[in-house]
Write a protein that holds these residues in place. Structure first.
Motif, mmCIF file in Angstrom:
data_model
loop_
_atom_site.group_PDB
_atom_site.id
_atom_site.type_symbol
_atom_site.label_atom_id
_atom_site.label_comp_id
_atom_site.label_asym_id
_atom_site.label_seq_id
_atom_site.Cartn_x
_atom_site.Cartn_y
_atom_site.Cartn_z
ATOM 1 N N ASP A 70 25.807 39.719 49.777
ATOM 2 C CA ASP A 70 26.148 40.910 50.553
ATOM 3 C C ASP A 70 27.663 41.030 50.693
ATOM 4 O OD1 ASP A 70 25.171 43.191 52.086
ATOM 5 O OD2 ASP A 70 25.963 42.156 53.844
ATOM 6 N N GLU A 71 28.314 39.923 50.945
ATOM 7 C CA GLU A 71 29.764 39.926 51.049
ATOM 8 C C GLU A 71 30.413 40.295 49.712
ATOM 9 O OE1 GLU A 71 33.840 39.193 52.088
ATOM 10 O OE2 GLU A 71 32.060 39.815 53.199
ATOM 11 N N LEU A 72 29.839 39.835 48.611
ATOM 12 C CA LEU A 72 30.407 40.112 47.296
ATOM 13 C C LEU A 72 30.218 41.558 46.863
ATOM 14 C CD1 LEU A 72 31.686 39.015 44.626
ATOM 15 C CD2 LEU A 72 29.350 38.572 43.845
ATOM 16 N N ALA A 73 28.982 42.075 47.019
ATOM 17 C CA ALA A 73 28.693 43.393 46.435
ATOM 18 C C ALA A 73 27.666 44.184 47.230
ATOM 19 C CB ALA A 73 28.210 43.216 44.998
ATOM 20 N N GLY A 74 27.631 44.002 48.535
ATOM 21 C CA GLY A 74 26.688 44.752 49.353
ATOM 22 C C GLY A 74 26.947 46.244 49.308
ATOM 23 N N ASP A 75 25.973 47.006 49.766
ATOM 24 C CA ASP A 75 26.045 48.463 49.689
ATOM 25 C C ASP A 75 26.859 49.030 50.849
ATOM 26 O OD1 ASP A 75 25.625 51.037 48.864
ATOM 27 O OD2 ASP A 75 23.647 51.212 49.803
ATOM 28 N N PHE A 76 28.122 48.661 50.899
ATOM 29 C CA PHE A 76 29.047 49.212 51.896
ATOM 30 C C PHE A 76 30.456 49.091 51.319
ATOM 31 C CE2 PHE A 76 28.481 44.763 52.658
ATOM 32 C CZ PHE A 76 29.726 44.262 53.003
ATOM 33 N N ASN A 77 31.347 49.952 51.772
ATOM 34 C CA ASN A 77 32.675 50.037 51.169
ATOM 35 C C ASN A 77 33.471 48.745 51.299
ATOM 36 O OD1 ASN A 77 32.280 52.640 50.319
ATOM 37 N ND2 ASN A 77 33.277 53.586 52.088
ATOM 38 N N GLY A 78 33.178 47.963 52.340
ATOM 39 C CA GLY A 78 33.971 46.763 52.582
ATOM 40 C C GLY A 78 33.579 45.564 51.760
ATOM 41 N N SER A 79 32.483 45.637 51.000
ATOM 42 C CA SER A 79 32.135 44.488 50.160
ATOM 43 C C SER A 79 33.226 44.296 49.109
ATOM 44 C CB SER A 79 30.779 44.686 49.493
ATOM 45 O OG SER A 79 30.825 45.731 48.545
ATOM 46 N N ARG A 80 33.403 43.075 48.678
ATOM 47 C CA ARG A 80 34.570 42.748 47.862
ATOM 48 C C ARG A 80 34.651 43.574 46.579
ATOM 49 N NH1 ARG A 80 36.136 36.438 48.646
ATOM 50 N NH2 ARG A 80 35.542 36.284 50.846
ATOM 51 N N ILE A 81 33.545 43.718 45.877
ATOM 52 C CA ILE A 81 33.591 44.433 44.604
ATOM 53 C C ILE A 81 33.738 45.928 44.818
ATOM 54 C CG2 ILE A 81 32.171 45.072 42.615
ATOM 55 C CD1 ILE A 81 31.336 42.169 42.405
ATOM 56 N N ASN A 82 33.029 46.489 45.796
ATOM 57 C CA ASN A 82 33.213 47.921 46.063
ATOM 58 C C ASN A 82 34.628 48.217 46.542
ATOM 59 O OD1 ASN A 82 30.886 49.440 45.396
ATOM 60 N ND2 ASN A 82 29.773 48.543 47.099
ATOM 61 N N ARG A 83 35.167 47.318 47.362
ATOM 62 C CA ARG A 83 36.537 47.521 47.852
ATOM 63 C C ARG A 83 37.533 47.478 46.701
ATOM 64 N NH1 ARG A 83 36.606 43.660 51.610
ATOM 65 N NH2 ARG A 83 37.608 42.111 50.279
ATOM 66 N N ALA B 295 37.602 46.332 34.818
ATOM 67 C CA ALA B 295 36.591 46.125 35.848
ATOM 68 C C ALA B 295 36.006 44.715 35.774
ATOM 69 C CB ALA B 295 35.483 47.163 35.701
ATOM 70 N N LEU B 296 35.708 44.251 34.571
ATOM 71 C CA LEU B 296 35.140 42.910 34.421
ATOM 72 C C LEU B 296 36.124 41.841 34.882
ATOM 73 C CD1 LEU B 296 33.320 43.219 30.970
ATOM 74 C CD2 LEU B 296 32.288 43.150 33.248
ATOM 75 N N GLU B 297 37.394 42.056 34.624
ATOM 76 C CA GLU B 297 38.399 41.099 35.080
ATOM 77 C C GLU B 297 38.481 41.083 36.607
ATOM 78 O OE1 GLU B 297 43.179 40.079 34.546
ATOM 79 O OE2 GLU B 297 42.245 41.700 33.395
ATOM 80 N N LEU B 298 38.406 42.255 37.221
ATOM 81 C CA LEU B 298 38.437 42.324 38.686
ATOM 82 C C LEU B 298 37.211 41.646 39.290
ATOM 83 C CD1 LEU B 298 39.669 46.016 39.113
ATOM 84 C CD2 LEU B 298 40.946 43.946 39.707
ATOM 85 N N ILE B 299 36.039 41.883 38.703
ATOM 86 C CA ILE B 299 34.823 41.246 39.196
ATOM 87 C C ILE B 299 34.923 39.737 39.039
ATOM 88 C CG2 ILE B 299 32.343 40.947 38.781
ATOM 89 C CD1 ILE B 299 32.256 43.913 38.011
ATOM 90 N N ASN B 300 35.415 39.290 37.898
ATOM 91 C CA ASN B 300 35.584 37.865 37.647
ATOM 92 C C ASN B 300 36.485 37.238 38.713
ATOM 93 O OD1 ASN B 300 35.131 35.705 35.422
ATOM 94 N ND2 ASN B 300 37.321 35.553 35.886
ATOM 95 N N ASN B 301 37.541 37.950 39.071
ATOM 96 C CA ASN B 301 38.466 37.454 40.101
ATOM 97 C C ASN B 301 37.782 37.369 41.459
ATOM 98 O OD1 ASN B 301 40.533 37.263 38.231
ATOM 99 N ND2 ASN B 301 41.417 39.258 38.747
ATOM 100 N N GLU B 302 36.964 38.383 41.782
ATOM 101 C CA GLU B 302 36.285 38.385 43.081
ATOM 102 C C GLU B 302 35.253 37.259 43.162
ATOM 103 O OE1 GLU B 302 37.172 39.950 45.610
ATOM 104 O OE2 GLU B 302 38.507 41.470 44.749
ATOM 105 N N VAL B 303 34.508 37.046 42.076
ATOM 106 C CA VAL B 303 33.544 35.948 42.055
ATOM 107 C C VAL B 303 34.268 34.609 42.184
ATOM 108 C CG1 VAL B 303 31.798 34.739 40.685
ATOM 109 C CG2 VAL B 303 31.857 37.243 40.706
#
Length: 410
Positions: A267-280, A319-327
């Protein structure tokens, strides 16, 4: 809404009644713990075909009578097939609860599977299969087939054109006889109807259902998948100018001790809200995507999560690089303050989902099929509160960039 109360009918079917004081609509879910994972090789789509065939008539009712019995009383009826479950849902005014239970038991356990109706239904399913091609559901199936390569969970739910055409009445009958037992049938009712009456009606219409082969089928659980190899696959998209990207990796299943810790982290990584790390990152900061969808799938002891989004093909690598960084950042852990925020947010999300009574009836039935038990919402809150940094550290073992698989349509 009060806590669920469970009981067993004489044939072993599980009844879970959730009193809903003040309600005027009864919500019913009949969950069967069988799905496409039980399809024989060469008969992919058989579970899904069985779900459709249940609406094609019984010794007592034509297809029209099945629908009219519910819809003429203002009710709704629906069904769907998953990898490991088939679910039937009915919502109907309380005064027609008996009619709904009668129809539900009749259509699921007394269907006659007439040959002429089945042949016509094949055309409907083939049309469904054609319409699914190039859709997000299609991409999810492709991802699962790659993720669970060589495992029954990789089989397509709808099947293939050749497998659907090959299905006959005997296949459906054998499928049910060889896979369905009392341990895999759960009837969940959320209703203001008195508990005694709900139990009497369930007994009247479901206790006479012959659930056989318990000793033969109870051992047929979904085998553990332990051969995951991360993959990266690119396909040519036949759709619009946007690319579709899906990434995923193994996570704890709902049966795992790490389930709640994993859920908080996802949920913190990619939950359905603007504040999740990937959505942010992808949406709010760089405006690369409109939405990033989070999928979580639990099959026995097998868990997988997916993140999916549409994007301009030129921005895929960014996008994949950003996701990789967030993970990667998440894999290093979260502070106690952040953990407290995650817990608070998840409790709120559970409260909101608990307000949808039809959804609750389904969650209870499917939750019981998944884990052999159900957790009232207050117990879920307690389990969330119990997640500590030790559990978080253990669950973070799933969140590694090198474990991520990628499926790209561009």
């Amino acid at each position: 809404m009060k806590n669920p109360v469970e009981s067993n009918l004489s044939n072993g079917i599980k009844l879970i009644h959730t009193p809903y004081p003040g309600g005027r609509v009864s919500h019913i879910c009949l969950g069967l713990g069988i799905g496409s994972v039980n399809d024989p090789e060469g008969k992919e789509g058989l579970a899904h075909f069985f779900e459709h065939a249940c609406f094609k008539g019984t010794g007592n009712r034509t297809p029209n009578k099945i629908f009219s019995a519910i819809e003429s009383n203002g009710g709704e009826i629906n069904a769907y097939t998953q990898k490991d479950k088939i679910t039937f849902e009915i919502s109907i005014p309380d005064e027609h609860l008996e009619k709904a239970l009668d129809v539900l038991a009749d259509m699921v356990f007394n269907s006659t599977f007439p040959d002429d109706k089945l042949e016509k239904e094949k055309q409907v399913i083939l049309q469904e299969l054609q319409e699914q091609q190039g859709s997000e559901d299609d991409y999810i199936e492709v991802f699962h087939s790659c993720f669970f390569k060589g495992h029954p969970l990789g089989r397509p739910i709808i099947g293939t054109e050749s497998s659907v055409r090959s299905i006959c009445r005997a296949d459906i009958s054998h499928y049910v006889e060889n896979n369905l037992d009392a341990q895999k049938v759960v009837l969940s009712v959320v209703s203001n109807v008195p508990a005694g009456l709900v139990e009497n009606l369930a007994t009247k219409y479901f206790s006479t259902v012959p659930i056989l082969n318990s000793f033969l089928t109870s051992s047929k659980r979904i085998p553990m998948f332990d051969k995951y190899v991360p993959f990266s696959q690119r396909e040519v998209s036949e759709g619009d100018n946007n690319a579709f990207v899906m990434i995923g990796f193994p996570v704890a299943s709902s049966r795992s001790v790490s389930h709640w810790a994993c859920s908080l982290l996802l949920d913190e990584l990619a939950g359905d809200f603007n504040g999740s790390r990937i959505n942010r990152s992808l949406r709010e900061k760089y405006a690369l995507v409109y939405d990033c969808g989070l999928g979580y799938y639990s099959y026995g002891f097998n868990g997988v999560t997916t993140l999916s989004f549409s994007i301009d093909p030129q921005n895929i690598d960014t996008a994949l690089e950003l996701i990789n960084n967030e993970v990667d950042q998440l894999s290093k852990g979260i502070s106690n303050r952040k953990l407290a925020m995650c817990k608070k947010r998840m409790k709120g999300q559970l409260l909101l989902s608990n307000d949808d009574k039809q959804s609750v009836s389904v969650q209870i039935a499917e939750g019981y099929l998944d884990t052999g038990a159900f957790l009232p919402i207050e117990d879920k809150f307690c389990r969330i509160d119990m997640v500590n940094q030790y559990e978080i550290k253990r669950a973070l073992g799933y969140f590694k960039p090198e474990k991520v698989s990628k499926l790209i349509y561009a």
